[in-house]
Motif scaffolding. Sequence first.
Motif, PDB file in Angstrom:
ATOM      1  N   LEU A   1      13.061  35.123  42.787  1.00 45.22           N
ATOM      2  CA  LEU A   1      13.465  35.069  44.068  1.00 45.22           C
ATOM      3  C   LEU A   1      15.001  35.501  44.422  1.00 45.22           C
ATOM      4  N   ALA A   2      15.586  36.747  43.403  1.00 40.77           N
ATOM      5  CA  ALA A   2      16.655  37.176  43.997  1.00 40.77           C
ATOM      6  C   ALA A   2      16.458  38.574  44.256  1.00 40.77           C
ATOM      7  N   ASP A   3      16.826  39.224  44.872  1.00 40.44           N
ATOM      8  CA  ASP A   3      16.628  40.949  45.979  1.00 40.44           C
ATOM      9  C   ASP A   3      17.708  41.624  46.124  1.00 40.44           C
ATOM     10  N   GLU A   4      17.418  42.639  46.586  1.00 41.82           N
ATOM     11  CA  GLU A   4      19.384  43.246  46.760  1.00 41.82           C
ATOM     12  C   GLU A   4      20.336  42.703  48.295  1.00 41.82           C
ATOM     13  N   THR A   5      19.872  41.616  48.540  1.00 44.82           N
ATOM     14  CA  THR A   5      20.297  41.345  49.544  1.00 44.82           C
ATOM     15  C   THR A   5      20.788  39.621  48.700  1.00 44.82           C
ATOM     16  N   TYR A   6      20.500  39.007  47.854  1.00 41.27           N
ATOM     17  CA  TYR A   6      20.681  37.400  47.681  1.00 41.27           C
ATOM     18  C   TYR A   6      20.915  38.148  46.057  1.00 41.27           C
ATOM     19  N   GLN A   7      21.644  37.361  45.650  1.00 39.87           N
ATOM     20  CA  GLN A   7      22.145  37.658  44.184  1.00 39.87           C
ATOM     21  C   GLN A   7      22.828  36.221  44.293  1.00 39.87           C
ATOM     22  N   PHE A   8      21.832  36.092  42.511  1.00 45.14           N
ATOM     23  CA  PHE A   8      22.930  34.706  42.209  1.00 45.14           C
ATOM     24  C   PHE A   8      23.580  34.871  41.132  1.00 45.14           C
ATOM     25  N   TYR A   9      24.748  33.689  40.246  1.00 48.99           N
ATOM     26  CA  TYR A   9      25.753  34.530  39.923  1.00 48.99           C
ATOM     27  C   TYR A   9      26.002  33.004  39.445  1.00 48.99           C
ATOM     28  N   VAL A  10      25.741  33.063  37.950  1.00 46.36           N
ATOM     29  CA  VAL A  10      26.438  31.240  36.891  1.00 46.36           C
ATOM     30  C   VAL A  10      27.493  30.778  37.215  1.00 46.36           C
ATOM     31  N   GLY A  11      27.846  29.187  37.330  1.00 49.75           N
ATOM     32  CA  GLY A  11      29.008  28.640  37.802  1.00 49.75           C
ATOM     33  C   GLY A  11      29.314  28.109  36.236  1.00 49.75           C
ATOM     34  N   THR A  12      29.665  26.587  37.157  1.00 50.97           N
ATOM     35  CA  THR A  12      29.893  25.658  35.908  1.00 50.97           C
ATOM     36  C   THR A  12      28.725  24.742  35.967  1.00 50.97           C
ATOM     37  N   SER A  13      28.911  24.295  35.810  1.00 56.63           N
ATOM     38  CA  SER A  13      27.986  22.873  35.278  1.00 56.63           C
ATOM     39  C   SER A  13      26.899  23.556  35.949  1.00 56.63           C
TER      40      SER A  13
END
Length: 400
Positions: A137-149
Amino acid sequence: MKYIVVLGDGMADEPIAALENKTPLAWAKTPNLDRLSRLSELGMVHTIPGGMKPGSDTANLAVLGYNPEKYYSGRSPLEALSIGVPMKDTDIAVRCNIVTLSEEEGPFGEKRIIDHSSSEISTEDCAVLLREVERQLADETYQFYVGTSYRHCLIWNRGKVVELTPPHDILGQKIGQYLPEDEVLREMTEKSYHILVNHPLNLERKKKGLNPANCCWFWGAGTKPALTSFQEKTGKKGMMVSAVDLLKGIAVGAGMGVACVEGANGGLYTNYAGKVEAAVNALTRQGYDFAYIHLEAPDEMGHQGNAEKKVQAIEFLDGKVIGPLVEKMEDAGEAFRLLVLPDHPTPVRVRTHTSESVPYMLYDSTSLRRHEQSYNEEECRKTGNFVASGYRLIDKFLAV
């Protein structure tokens, strides 16, 4: 003088029939709090400004002395600071919880949120799932980042702050009317379910009797925050001790230190001893004046609607944090003030946050009071002591 806040997230509650009409705080066996409360100032404080939602974000900002009406710019941006997301001024940060949806056949909007934390899934497992969502799903507009739990972050390039519903506010309800109005976020929510529902990790979790983490739920959108330095504001060098990205993010934004405690996970069985040790080391060996020990477990048990485990979380706070903390500070020969309070109530009955005032206990090792009142909602209310604007409590706490 050293200053310590012990924050039992969501610890305040309502009387519960199964607890002989006492609150979890009044029912719990808390010998350390009982001893200190009789030597302390007790009272009530209102941490949520009128018209604002009762979130841990607004409430913890207030406890740290930041007026939420002035400083709050959204929950997820604070968490983004914690995990090192390079936010631009034009970015919108959005909280991305990986939740458990019911898996019956039928329209997506008919599904219900069963568990906002997916059985308190580990960061390691959840990262595997989020990476698969990111891949698709990620692209130049939407980026995901891992947090906690289960708590993660979506950065929306040149996005907009949109109204989104926290998943813990709608546990057990059909999600249709609460899905994002923004078309892309709504589509990503449904697509994430189809990506995750039959993921091998989730199939394995179900075999173990654990809730599957089968959907990304977006909420808490906001802009890049700008907090005044805690040290400049208070004259105190502060350390944050928390497993939760939100609290770490507030600390980063405020220029406070952040302790990394191995095994601290925000759950009922977190590394309590490690948190105490980190706070004491900061105060007695590293030159810090102020430590903020945040404990998430009472809030999580409130969201689960589990009165027994909420009582246990409070008893752990008393036995594994308050007792050892006071003993270590006394052994170090340090004069100290200790402030114990929740940020907001998370009543077992409603399984979400409410805006009622919360009880506080202010202990000063150099100026002991003598009375017979215990630290709980009813006894604190009886004192008549009341701080109407929560962000002003820290002025009372830090006053010498």
